[in-house]
Each structure stands twice: as structure tokens, then as C-alpha cells.
Design a protein around this motif. Structure first.
Motif, short mmCIF file in Angstrom:
data_model
loop_
_atom_site.label_atom_id
_atom_site.label_comp_id
_atom_site.label_asym_id
_atom_site.label_seq_id
_atom_site.Cartn_x
_atom_site.Cartn_y
_atom_site.Cartn_z
N LEU A 282 -17.07 12.12 19.72
CA LEU A 282 -16.28 12.79 20.50
C LEU A 282 -15.06 11.84 21.30
O LEU A 282 -14.24 12.75 21.46
CB LEU A 282 -17.42 13.00 21.83
N LEU A 283 -15.42 10.74 21.36
CA LEU A 283 -14.41 9.99 22.29
C LEU A 283 -13.51 9.21 21.31
O LEU A 283 -12.41 8.91 21.77
CB LEU A 283 -15.00 8.91 23.15
N ALA B 40 -15.09 18.27 19.96
CA ALA B 40 -14.01 17.62 20.56
C ALA B 40 -12.64 18.33 20.26
O ALA B 40 -11.78 18.22 21.22
CB ALA B 40 -13.91 16.43 19.50
N TRP B 41 -12.66 19.09 19.18
CA TRP B 41 -11.34 20.20 19.14
C TRP B 41 -11.31 21.01 20.28
O TRP B 41 -10.29 21.22 21.03
CB TRP B 41 -11.68 20.82 18.00
N ILE C 76 -7.70 16.47 27.89
CA ILE C 76 -7.19 15.03 27.29
C ILE C 76 -5.94 14.49 27.56
O ILE C 76 -5.98 13.24 27.70
CB ILE C 76 -7.42 15.25 25.85
N PRO D 226 -11.29 10.19 19.00
CA PRO D 226 -9.86 10.95 18.71
C PRO D 226 -9.30 10.90 20.31
O PRO D 226 -8.06 11.02 20.15
CB PRO D 226 -10.32 12.25 18.52
N ILE D 227 -9.88 10.48 21.15
CA ILE D 227 -9.27 10.56 22.47
C ILE D 227 -8.80 9.09 22.85
O ILE D 227 -7.82 8.81 23.16
CB ILE D 227 -10.21 11.04 23.66
N THR E 62 -19.65 24.44 22.99
CA THR E 62 -18.38 24.75 22.38
C THR E 62 -18.36 26.12 22.37
O THR E 62 -17.33 26.74 22.56
CB THR E 62 -18.27 24.10 20.81
N ALA F 229 -19.84 17.94 16.61
CA ALA F 229 -19.21 17.20 17.49
C ALA F 229 -17.71 17.43 17.30
O ALA F 229 -16.84 17.27 18.44
CB ALA F 229 -19.57 15.75 17.53
N SER F 230 -17.34 17.56 15.89
CA SER F 230 -16.09 17.76 15.68
C SER F 230 -15.51 19.13 16.43
O SER F 230 -14.23 19.13 16.93
CB SER F 230 -15.92 17.72 14.07
N ILE G 276 -12.37 20.45 23.40
CA ILE G 276 -11.93 19.55 24.48
C ILE G 276 -10.61 19.45 24.57
O ILE G 276 -9.69 19.45 25.64
CB ILE G 276 -12.92 18.42 24.83
N THR G 277 -10.07 18.98 23.32
CA THR G 277 -8.61 18.44 23.13
C THR G 277 -7.83 19.99 23.58
O THR G 277 -6.78 19.92 24.05
CB THR G 277 -8.32 18.29 21.59
#
Length: 581
Positions: free
Chosen positions: A498-499, A449-450, A458, A501-502, A188, A445-446, A452-453
Motif C-alpha cells: 500500500l505504501l 493503492a490505486w 496522496i 508507491p507513496i 476499494t 492491495a494494488s 487511494i491515489t
């Protein structure tokens, strides 16, 4: 834990809320998490992948360890200043009940990061040779310099930065044995530094959000519960009782092993605690009856994977928090799903034991069975207490965890010999350490994930997955494959973080019940966790059983096949997950 118990008691008995309790618990919780991270760093207990490191030659291993230490130091060093800035910004936010600035809470982050950095520096000086450290530092600095030169290209082509940092750098660090939390953090930080103009304070903000949910307060409490279960011998009492009932029949000890894991998991909420409780109590007798150690470990590992959906499961608590799914519903469904997986493992164990000779096995007498049932009864009551309280709505998952700890402490003290002061202190330290490692992974991880979003990938991935030919069944198949693979590599829980939220919004759009989808994802993740040659849980089971992984690898495959069959049934029959809701 004490304040949460008092607050729950006051609310339910006297209808009197302690309005400042949640705010104080939130402050204490974040400090616990960050200081726990420091303890875990000092004890070298942060979760990491060591498969490739162990296969390296001794000379190369020194350089890999130097690289891992340097990367952890870079991650922490990059976050020191942004975390201090974040704490200063939070001064203007005041808590409603206590009336104090939020800085008192979030100051835990810069303090924890700084203490971890000092710990890493001290660890490097003690364990890594100066030559290895200097050479590796020069190579890392050269790579960083090259990335700075390529920064304009990363800004122009965002997907290139995504591939290099959020995939390539994370994978490289995982293979080198960098703790999983810092792999996510490094990916990140690298992506935001070289591919965007977003300040790193955002990483700290997302870490705070990922670690501070009130729901997650139950994580350290259930970790503590597992420690008490092990220390008091309550788990062994359950094992002894089941052995008296079933130990004399064909595959009887396998039944006892699986049944013990199923029941004990409902108390501890931790796979490692489950295996460490059951194996020492059963393995000697199983060996005496001619069971092969590799078969026993294979059954132990897959049984623990089966039981991870039995409430109170830390994985279900975390998933409910991240994906916005009712934890009470997950607890209800998880019990039924675990029963399905238990049945397929029991059938396989019975088939494997078809030639077992039990003529010389003495059946436990009625008096002994009754005595063991009386001893085990208080321990057997606890799983039903937990499930009943959550399922009926009497208590949340967080509140019931404190009730379970109080019950276990009282029962353990009165009926099972109690716990000394020194052991209690050790359990508190162990709880802080393990909780810190879990929560730091949640935080980084949060943040990842942000990132990546924000990259925009995504949206494209969501469109692709939502339009797969075959509808929801094809999507379920993809989900199973993804979580099987990532469950191996990422120790399971980070893959969900990670996944979720997707993947969960896509599942909802396809009409898949979110509880059903959660059960499929968690089960696939648990199976992946036990899959050789990478699955972390597989190596933990081998370590507890005292056998080399090479010996166990072939034996575990039929049991994994049985779990996969159970997973397919669960995926294709939504009613298994939803009928108890």
C-alpha cells in the motif's frame, strides 16, 4: 516451474530463446494464483487478523464470524460480473507469440472468484447458525441502505468516503477477522461504488496487474522450495552441524538458533518455514539445558524477523516489483543488513546467558563434527548458490528460484532420503494455497493503492512528508513508526504494497538511496510483525513453540529492543545498505 527451467537452460546453454515461454508461464501463473485462492478458501487458510475474534465471548463470536463470511461473500459477489466483463474485453488483445486472445489468461479471475463464492456459501451453511446469519445479514443490508442514501454526500466530499471506506470499513473488517485480501477489496469496492462513478471493472484490472507481474512468479517457486527444505530434512542437517560446532559454549544453543535461522532463511524465503524447521530440531536440547520456553520462543520470533532480509526473501522480491527497485541490489543489501541485526541479537543472547552453566555439556567430537559437516555441506551450499547467481547477474530472482528447486529436489532425493509421491502432491497443494493467499493480497492491495491515489489525498500527504522539519532523518523516523505500526496490523507485506508507491518517490526526492530506504522499511515491518499484542508473526512463533502468548509477551521485549537498536543504526548509516552494491 518445469517450463521456466527449460527456458532458462535453453537460453544460457544454447543461446536459444523459447519465445512463447513467458506468455504461457503468465497464463499458468494467473490460473495457479486464482485456483490457489480457491484451495486456501476451502482450507480456511487466507491470512487474517484473529486477535479480537479470539477475545470475544462464544455467543458474540458466532455473530462476528457470520459478519466476516457475509462481507467476503459481498466482496466476491460484487466482482463476479465486472470480472466476466473484463475477461470479455480482453478478447481483443492478442498475445504476440502464441497468437491467442488474452481472455484465456484473465478468465482465471472470474473462474476463481466464482469458485470462491460457492465455497464461502457452502462454508457458511456448515459453520454458522441460521439465526446468526439472518440477523447479521439484516444489519449489513440496513447499513448498505444507509450508505446508498448518503451517496450524494460522498460524491460531494471525497475525503469522507476515503475515511469511511478505505480506513473505517477496512479497519472494521480486519478486526472482525475478514481475510486481509478481502478487507482491501471491500474498502476499494465501497469507495468506488459510493464516492465515484468509476466502474468496478477497474478493480479487476488493478488486481490483474498486481498479481500478474513476471517477477512474482518466483513467489510460488520459493514457497515450494521451503516445503522441499522441510520435507527432505536439509534444514535439520544445517541445525545439527551448527549445534556440533557451538552447542558447548555459553549461549551456544542461542547462537545455533540464530545462525540456523540466518542460513535456512536463505534457502526457504519464508519466516514460517524457517521457524517450523529450526524449532523442533533445537527446542528439546535447549529445554534440557535449562532454557526457559518463553525465552526460546522470543529468540525464535525475533530471529525470524532478523532473517527476513536474507535472500531469497519473498518480501524483497515483492517490494522490488512494486517499488521498481533492483531485486539483485536488494538481495545484496539484505544479506549485510541481516548480519547487523544478527550481531545485536547475538550480543543480547550472550549477555542473558552470562550465568549459564555449561560444565556438564559434552562437546561434540571431531569425528562427529566432520560427519555432520559432510551431511550438511550440500544444504549449506544452496544459499551461496542463490546469492551468487543473482548477485553476478547470471540469473534473475525468478530463474534462480527454479534452479534452487531443481538442486534441492536432486540433492534431497540422493542424499536426504527423497520425497514420496503423496508428500509431493501435498507440497504442491500447499504451494498453491499459500501462493494464492499472498498473490490475492497483492492484487487487492494494488486496487486499493490505486483508489487511494485517485482520491487526491496522496498529493497532500506527499507534500506534508516531503516538508517535514529535520530533512531525511525525520522522514526515516516517520517511516519507521509507520511500518512498525502497520507491520503489526497488516501482517507486514500488505503495508509495503500500500505504501511503497507513496513513500518511495518522496524518499528519492529527499536524496535517500532507494535500496537503503527499502532495507529500513522492510526491517521495521518485520519488527512490527513480531510486536505483541497484535503482531501476527508473534502468535505464529508462540504456536510453533507451544507456549501461550501471555507467557512470551514479556520475554520478547528485550529482543525487540535489540532489533530496534539495530534498525536505528541501519537507518542512520546508509553505507550498511549500499556498500555491497
Amino acid at each position: 516451474m518445469v517450463l521456466m527451467l527449460v527456458s532458462s537452460f535453453s537460453r544460457y546453454v544454447f543461446s536459444l530463446s523459447i519465445v512463447w515461454a513467458d506468455e504461457f508461464i503468465s497464463i499458468a501463473f494467473l490460473w495457479l494464483a486464482m485456483l490457489g485462492c480457491v484451495i486456501a478458501m476451502r482450507r480456511n487458510e487466507h491470512l487474517r487478523l484473529t486477535v479480537f475474534l479470539e477475545k470475544a465471548s462464544p455467543a458474540l463470536r458466532g455473530y462476528i464470524q457470520a459478519f466476516a463470511i457475509i462481507m467476503v461473500a459481498i466482496c466476491l459477489g460484487a466482482l463476479v460480473s465486472p470480472s466476466i466483463e473484463y475477461a470479455q474485453e480482453e478478447w481483443f488483445i492478442t498475445s504476440p507469440a502464441l497468437g491467442i486472445p488474452n481472455t484465456y489468461r484473465v478468465a482465471a479471475i472470474p473462474v476463481g472468484i466464482s469458485l470462491m463464492l460457492l465455497t464461502v456459501i457452502g462454508y457458511a451453511m456448515r459453520t454458522v447458525g441460521l439465526r446468526q446469519l439472518v440477523i447479521t445479514s439484516v444489519l449489513v443490508a440496513a447499513a448498505a441502505g444507509l450508505l446508498f442514501l448518503l451517496e450524494p454526500l460522498f460524491h460531494e466530499i471525497t475525503s469522507l468516503g476515503l475515511i469511511i471506506f478505505l480506513i473505517g470499513l477496512v479497519a472494521l473488517c480486519l478486526a472482525a477477522g475478514v481475510p486481509i485480501a478481502f478487507c482491501f477489496g471491500l474498502g476499494t469496492i465501497g469507495f468506488l461504488t459510493f464516492s465515484s462513478y468509476v466502474p468496478l471493472m477497474v478493480v479487476v484490472s488493478r488486481m490483474d496487474e498486481g498479481m500478474s507481474s513476471v517477477i512474482l512468479v518466483s513467489v510460488p517457486i520459493f514457497v515450494m522450495l521451503g516445503c522441499i527444505l522441510d520435507a527432505t530434512g536439509m534444514g535439520k542437517a544445517i541445525v545439527d552441524f551448527l549445534a556440533a560446532l557451538l552447542g558447548h559454549v555459553k549461549a551456544g544453543m542461542s547462537y545455533v538458533l540464530l545462525g540456523s535461522l540466518f542460513i535456512v532463511s536463505g534457502i526457504s524465503g519464508s519466516k514460517v518455514s524457517d521457524m517450523a524447521t529450526v524449532a523442533p530440531a533445537l527446542f528439546p536440547e535447549m529445554k534440557r539445558r535449562g532454557n526457559k520456553p518463553k525465552e526460546m520462543i522470543a529468540l525464535l520470533g525475533t530471529g525470524a524477523a532478523m532473517a527476513d532480509t536474507v535472500p531469497p526473501s519473498i518480501v524483497l522480491i515483492v517490494l522490488g516489483s512494486v517499488a521498481g527497485v533492483s531485486i539483485a541490489a536488494l538481495f545484496q543489501a539484505g544479506f549485510v543488513v541481516a548480519l547487523v541485526l544478527l550481531m545485536v541479537l547475538l550480543l543480547l543472547a550472550r549477555w542473558k546467558a552470562r550465568h549459564e552453566d555449561v560444565h556438564n555439556v559434552k562437546r561434540a567430537g571431531l569425528r562427529q563434527a566432520v560427519k555432520l559437516s559432510v551431511i550438511a555441506a550440500p544444504a549449506l551450499l544452496l544459499p551461496f548458490l542463490i546469492r551468487g547467481a543473482v548477485g553476478s547477474g547470471m540469473a534473475t530472482a525468478t530463474e534462480v528460484s527454479t534452479i534452487a528447486v531443481l538442486y534441492t529436489l536432486v540433492v534431497g532425493q540422493v542424499l536426504y532420503g527423497g520425497i514420496g509421491v503423496r508428500k509431493t502432491y501435498g507440497m504442491l497443494v500447499e504451494t498453491a494455497s499459500l501462493s494464492g493467499t499472498i498473490l490475492l493480497i497483492l492484487g487487492t492491495a494494488s486496487a486499493m493503492a490505486w483508489a487511494i491515489t485517485q482520491s487526491g489525498v496522496i498529493q497532500g500527504l506527499s507534500t506534508f512528508l516531503a516538508n517535514l522539519p529535520g530533512g531525511w532523518i525525520a522522514y526515516m523516523a516517520v517511516t519507521i513508526v509507520v511500518f512498525l505500526v502497520l507491520g503489526c496490523v497488516l501482517e507486514g507485506l500488505p503495508a509495503l504494497l500500500l505504501l511503497a508507491p507513496i513513500l518511495f518517490p518522496i524518499a528519492r526526492n529527499l536524496g535517500i538511496n532507494e535500496v537503503h530506504y527499502a532495507m529500513v522499511a522492510v526491517t521495521a515491518m518485520n519488527i512490527g510483525l513480531m510486536m505483541p499484542p497484535i503482531g501476527v508473526g508473534f502468535y505464529v512463533a508462540c504456536r510453533i513453540g507451544g507456549e501461550p502468548p501471555d507467557e512470551v509477551m514479556g520475554a520478547i521485549l528485550p529482543y525487540l529492543g535489540a532489533l530496534l537498536l539495530g534498525l536505528v543504526i541501519i537507518a542512520l548509516v546508509p553505507g550498511i545498505s549500499t556498500f555491497a552494491l
